[in-house]
Design an enzyme around this catalytic site. Structure first.
Site, short mmCIF file in Angstrom:
data_model
loop_
_atom_site.label_atom_id
_atom_site.label_comp_id
_atom_site.label_asym_id
_atom_site.label_seq_id
_atom_site.Cartn_x
_atom_site.Cartn_y
_atom_site.Cartn_z
N SER A 2 24.05 6.13 -14.48
CA SER A 2 23.82 6.55 -13.09
C SER A 2 22.77 5.66 -12.42
O SER A 2 21.91 5.08 -13.08
CB SER A 2 23.34 8.01 -13.05
N1 SAM Z 1 23.38 10.34 -17.77
C1 SAM Z 1 24.08 9.11 -18.04
C2 SAM Z 1 23.17 7.92 -18.12
O1 SAM Z 1 22.00 8.05 -17.80
O2 SAM Z 1 23.67 6.87 -18.52
C3 SAM Z 1 25.20 8.85 -17.09
C4 SAM Z 1 26.36 9.68 -17.35
S1 SAM Z 1 27.90 9.20 -16.71
C5 SAM Z 1 27.68 9.17 -14.98
C6 SAM Z 1 28.73 10.74 -17.03
C7 SAM Z 1 29.00 10.99 -18.48
O3 SAM Z 1 29.52 12.31 -18.62
C8 SAM Z 1 30.04 10.07 -19.10
O4 SAM Z 1 29.49 9.38 -20.18
C9 SAM Z 1 31.17 11.01 -19.52
O5 SAM Z 1 31.83 10.60 -20.71
C10 SAM Z 1 30.41 12.31 -19.71
N2 SAM Z 1 31.20 13.53 -19.65
C11 SAM Z 1 32.20 13.87 -18.81
N3 SAM Z 1 32.63 15.12 -19.07
C12 SAM Z 1 31.88 15.58 -20.11
C13 SAM Z 1 31.83 16.81 -20.84
N4 SAM Z 1 32.64 17.84 -20.56
N5 SAM Z 1 30.94 16.92 -21.84
C14 SAM Z 1 30.11 15.91 -22.16
N6 SAM Z 1 30.11 14.72 -21.51
C15 SAM Z 1 30.97 14.57 -20.49
#
Ligand code: SAM
Length: 221
Positions: free
Chosen positions: A62
């Site tokens: 993000s």
């Molecule tokens: N917080 C992260 C960082 O600082 O790099 C960015 C996260 S990215 C925008 C969103 C993440 O949510 C992705 O890696 C995706 O695989 C994960 N994701 C989506 N749905 C999910 C779920 N139900 N449970 C866990 N992770 C999930």
């Protein structure tokens, strides 16, 4: 090794302070985490631009402003027990861990969770637990949480996450259609009552799971 500390200071001044992030704990935590170690090799020079960057598996780290905004609005305080859904690169969990007492973070892609875990070990972030799985149903055994941050957008607020908030706790979660969402802040007032606040428009990758979308691509649950 290139020293990115000046780039980091510029990011804090230009993209955080100037855009209204004022909480000193949040600014200090953002100052202490080396974002260049959370991006893919070759992308280090872009680590302090205020943009999301690809981390593989169709996912992103993000943008710094959104990470700071979510932590500030979730009112994370020293000693708090925090849950993050969507570990991704691990960057936001690392920033959270510099304020909170303990951070629990869940990622559905095992490859991303493993890479994040290695970064936490190398960076000395020893108050973070990572789990691989569907975070839309939370981590009941680790709760209740003082704050829950969801880094992926679902069609509605996952009720399991509301239930795992402590009284007075805050959930910050993007909610809405797949291409744009509203960033919502949910505060647990007491056992049965919650307050909702709309923090503005955002664009996140989909929250995929039982209380999110059914897959990465489809436009319906
Ligand atoms: N917080 C992260 C960082 O600082 O790099 C960015 C996260 S990215 C925008 C969103 C993440 O949510 C992705 O890696 C995706 O695989 C994960 N994701 C989506 N749905 C999910 C779920 N139900 N449970 C866990 N992770 C999930």
């Amino acid at each position: 090794m290139i020293d990115y500390s000046r780039a980091r200071e510029r990011m804090i001044a230009a993209h955080l302070s100037r855009r209204g992030i004022t909480n000193p704990d949040v600014l200090e935590a953002m100052r202490s985490v080396r974002r260049e170690t959370f991006v893919e090799p070759g992308y280090e020079e872009f680590a302090y631009e205020d943009t999301a960057l690809s981390i593989g598996h169709g996912q992103t780290i993000s943008q710094p402003y959104i990470v700071a905004l979510m932590i500030e609005r979730a009112e994370v305080r020293p000693g708090d027990i925090v849950l993050e859904i969507g570990t991704g690169s691990g960057y936001a969990a690392a920033v959270l861990s510099r304020i909170a007492g303990h951070v629990y973070t869940i990622e559905r892609h095992a490859g991303l969770a493993g890479a994040a875990q290695r970064r936490f070990a190398e960076g000395g972030y020893d108050n973070i637990d990572v789990r691989i799985g569907d975070g839309s149903t939370g981590w009941p055994k680790a709760g209740p949480f003082d704050a829950i941050l969801v880094a992926a957008g679902g069609p509605e607020v996952p009720h399991a996450l509301k239930e795992q908030l402590d009284i007075g706790g805050h959930l910050v979660v993007p909610v809405g259609p797949r291409d744009e969402q509203r960033l919502m802040k949910i505060t647990r007032v007491n056992a049965t009552d919650f307050e909702e606040q709309d923090l503005g428009g955002v664009r996140f990758v989909p929250l995929v799971g039982e209380q999110g979308w059914s897959d990465d691509l489809a436009g319906s649950r």
